[in-house]
Design a protein around this motif. Structure first.
Motif, PDB file in Angstrom:
ATOM      1  N   UNK A 150      68.605  23.886  11.475  1.00 33.09           N
ATOM      2  CA  UNK A 150      67.269  23.493  11.048  1.00 33.09           C
ATOM      3  C   UNK A 150      66.925  24.128   9.713  1.00 33.09           C
ATOM      4  N   UNK A 151      67.347  25.349   9.483  1.00 33.47           N
ATOM      5  CA  UNK A 151      67.103  25.996   8.199  1.00 33.47           C
ATOM      6  C   UNK A 151      68.001  25.413   7.120  1.00 33.47           C
ATOM      7  N   UNK A 152      69.171  24.938   7.504  1.00 36.34           N
ATOM      8  CA  UNK A 152      70.138  24.406   6.551  1.00 36.34           C
ATOM      9  C   UNK A 152      69.720  23.041   6.022  1.00 36.34           C
ATOM     10  N   UNK A 153      69.128  22.206   6.829  1.00 33.91           N
ATOM     11  CA  UNK A 153      68.694  20.856   6.520  1.00 33.91           C
ATOM     12  C   UNK A 153      69.883  19.961   6.158  1.00 33.91           C
ATOM     13  N   UNK A 154      70.014  18.892   6.899  1.00 36.45           N
ATOM     14  CA  UNK A 154      71.093  17.934   6.661  1.00 36.45           C
ATOM     15  C   UNK A 154      70.862  17.239   5.328  1.00 36.45           C
TER      16      UNK A 154
END
Length: 141
Positions: free
Chosen positions: A27-31
């Protein structure tokens, strides 16, 4: 009463936008949509775990160009490794320094196009190594 409700909503919005309430590393990385156009993708040391892989793998499976994936230095276990079999175009896969055991190694044996696989510093024993022997195109292990 209206003022306190407004302040509470504002507080939640501010902190959720800072990703302080995120439950997974992904979620922190973001696709990123650009990942689906890449032939090589490095997601090393992102603290990705099996739970993250449940979202990441189906997303990356949409790519017809991804052949080289680096996931070293994460927290991927057997479940995440098994799921990687959906990425059938991969020729190079780096999974060093994860938590993959025999079961995960057997799951990787479905990646028949792999020519290079790095599994250093995992928990793979004899049974997992036997499963990897099915990778006939492998030139680097």
């Amino acid at each position: 009463m209206q003022y306190s409700r407004y302040v509470c909503v504002l507080f939640i919005w501010v902190f959720s936008s800072l990703n302080l309430f995120s439950s997974t590393s992904l979620q922190r990385l973001e696709l990123n949509p650009k990942w689906l156009e890449e032939s090589s993708l490095d997601l090393s040391s992102k603290k990705l775990a099996d739970e993250d892989m449940k979202t990441l793998i189906p997303y990356l499976a949409q790519s017809s160009t991804l052949t080289d994936l680096s996931l070293g230095g994460n927290q991927i276990g057997d479940e995440g490794a098994r799921g990687l079999s959906a990425l059938s175009n991969l020729t190079t896969l780096d999974l060093r320094r994860n938590q993959i055991g025999d079961e995960g190694a057997r799951g990787l044996s479905a990646l028949s196009n792999l020519t290079s696989l790095n599994l250093n510093d995992n928990r793979i024993g004899d049974e997992g190594a036997r499963g990897l022997s099915a990778l006939s195109n492998l030139t680097t292990l």
